[in-house]
Design a protein around this motif. Structure first.
Motif, mmCIF file in Angstrom:
data_model
loop_
_atom_site.group_PDB
_atom_site.id
_atom_site.type_symbol
_atom_site.label_atom_id
_atom_site.label_comp_id
_atom_site.label_asym_id
_atom_site.label_seq_id
_atom_site.Cartn_x
_atom_site.Cartn_y
_atom_site.Cartn_z
ATOM 1 N N HIS A 25 48.510 42.862 51.218
ATOM 2 C CA HIS A 25 48.206 41.812 50.286
ATOM 3 C C HIS A 25 47.440 41.000 51.170
ATOM 4 N N ASP A 26 45.455 41.327 50.967
ATOM 5 C CA ASP A 26 44.600 40.452 51.674
ATOM 6 C C ASP A 26 43.625 40.111 50.679
ATOM 7 N N CYS A 27 42.544 39.194 51.811
ATOM 8 C CA CYS A 27 41.742 38.550 50.245
ATOM 9 C C CYS A 27 41.334 39.383 49.312
ATOM 10 N N ALA A 28 40.990 39.810 49.349
ATOM 11 C CA ALA A 28 40.517 40.899 48.527
ATOM 12 C C ALA A 28 41.229 41.143 47.405
ATOM 13 N N LEU A 29 42.597 41.783 47.828
ATOM 14 C CA LEU A 29 43.975 42.094 47.116
ATOM 15 C C LEU A 29 44.194 41.036 46.543
ATOM 16 N N PHE A 30 44.448 40.062 46.395
ATOM 17 C CA PHE A 30 44.645 38.251 46.496
ATOM 18 C C PHE A 30 43.638 38.252 45.071
ATOM 19 N N ALA A 31 42.848 38.546 45.172
ATOM 20 C CA ALA A 31 41.843 37.704 44.243
ATOM 21 C C ALA A 31 41.599 38.869 42.846
ATOM 22 N N ALA A 32 42.087 40.931 43.516
ATOM 23 C CA ALA A 32 42.238 41.157 42.394
ATOM 24 C C ALA A 32 43.147 41.279 41.297
ATOM 25 N N GLY A 33 44.764 40.384 42.204
ATOM 26 C CA GLY A 33 45.774 40.293 41.706
ATOM 27 C C GLY A 33 44.999 39.248 41.008
ATOM 28 N N ALA A 34 44.884 38.736 41.010
ATOM 29 C CA ALA A 34 44.466 37.279 40.849
ATOM 30 C C ALA A 34 43.680 37.615 39.066
ATOM 31 N N VAL A 35 42.076 38.711 39.263
ATOM 32 C CA VAL A 35 41.549 38.914 38.322
ATOM 33 C C VAL A 35 43.027 40.415 36.962
ATOM 34 N N GLN A 36 44.099 40.573 37.792
ATOM 35 C CA GLN A 36 44.060 41.325 37.064
ATOM 36 C C GLN A 36 45.687 40.375 36.171
ATOM 37 N N ALA A 37 45.966 39.271 36.515
ATOM 38 C CA ALA A 37 46.481 39.446 35.707
ATOM 39 C C ALA A 37 46.254 37.767 34.731
ATOM 40 N N MET A 38 44.895 37.348 35.023
ATOM 41 C CA MET A 38 43.846 37.233 33.941
ATOM 42 C C MET A 38 43.518 38.017 32.773
ATOM 43 N N THR A 39 43.670 39.185 33.216
ATOM 44 C CA THR A 39 43.130 40.120 32.625
ATOM 45 C C THR A 39 43.576 41.127 31.487
ATOM 46 N N GLY A 40 44.867 41.310 32.554
ATOM 47 C CA GLY A 40 45.393 42.931 32.121
ATOM 48 C C GLY A 40 44.744 44.160 33.199
ATOM 49 N N THR A 41 43.776 44.532 33.877
ATOM 50 C CA THR A 41 43.356 45.147 34.396
ATOM 51 C C THR A 41 43.338 45.347 35.974
ATOM 52 N N ASP A 42 43.344 46.092 36.029
ATOM 53 C CA ASP A 42 43.730 45.776 37.933
ATOM 54 C C ASP A 42 42.833 47.005 38.924
ATOM 55 N N LEU A 43 41.647 46.319 38.755
ATOM 56 C CA LEU A 43 40.397 46.776 39.427
ATOM 57 C C LEU A 43 40.892 47.143 40.977
ATOM 58 N N ALA A 44 41.866 47.601 41.483
ATOM 59 C CA ALA A 44 42.173 47.429 42.858
ATOM 60 C C ALA A 44 42.959 48.943 43.371
ATOM 61 N N ALA A 45 43.388 49.156 42.027
ATOM 62 C CA ALA A 45 44.355 49.771 42.266
ATOM 63 C C ALA A 45 43.986 51.019 43.009
#
Length: 132
Positions: A25-45
């Motif tokens: 849970h760092d800034c990049a993974l936080f932002a990626a988690g938000a993107v996943q919440a909005m789009t359904g795609t986990d760009l940080a997997a």
């Protein structure tokens, strides 16, 4: 997804008090988690859980051809002028002299991850923004 705002709000509430932890849970993974919440795609997997120190995460990014997490975001999303960023867009801020940090735009501010949890920072401090 039409309910992205509700899902983003639920994500922000869920992670609001999670401790800062590189690779989890760092800034990049936080932002990626938000993107996943909005789009359904986990760009940080491919990145999540693969490092425990920011230096190791940076090394992994460089091995993948990116100078930084901001460069990775720039490869995934179109850049917009910060004043045109909308709710849910990825924001870039200076992280108290420690380089750049990613956040998520919400109204007149953006959520950013601090050691104690989420905080709001004025959009006036945004250096860059990316449309999600």
């Amino acid at each position: 997804m039409p309910d992205w705002r509700v899902r983003l709000g639920a994500y922000l509430a869920r992670v609001a008090h999670l401790p800062y932890r590189p690779g989890q849970h760092d800034c990049a993974l936080f932002a990626a988690g938000a993107v996943q919440a909005m789009t359904g795609t986990d760009l940080a997997a491919a990145w999540r859980g693969r490092y425990r120190r920011l230096e190791d995460g940076q090394a992994a990014l460089q091995a993948a051809g990116f100078a930084s997490h901001v460069d990775l975001a720039a490869s995934l999303f179109p850049e917009v002028v910060p004043s045109f960023a909308q709710a849910g867009d990825v924001a870039v801020f200076e992280a108290d002299g420690a380089g750049q940090a990613l956040g998520i735009v919400q109204g007149g501010a953006a959520y950013v991850l601090r050691p104690e949890g989420l905080a709001l920072v004025s959009r006036l401090h945004m250096q860059r923004a990316f449309r999600v």
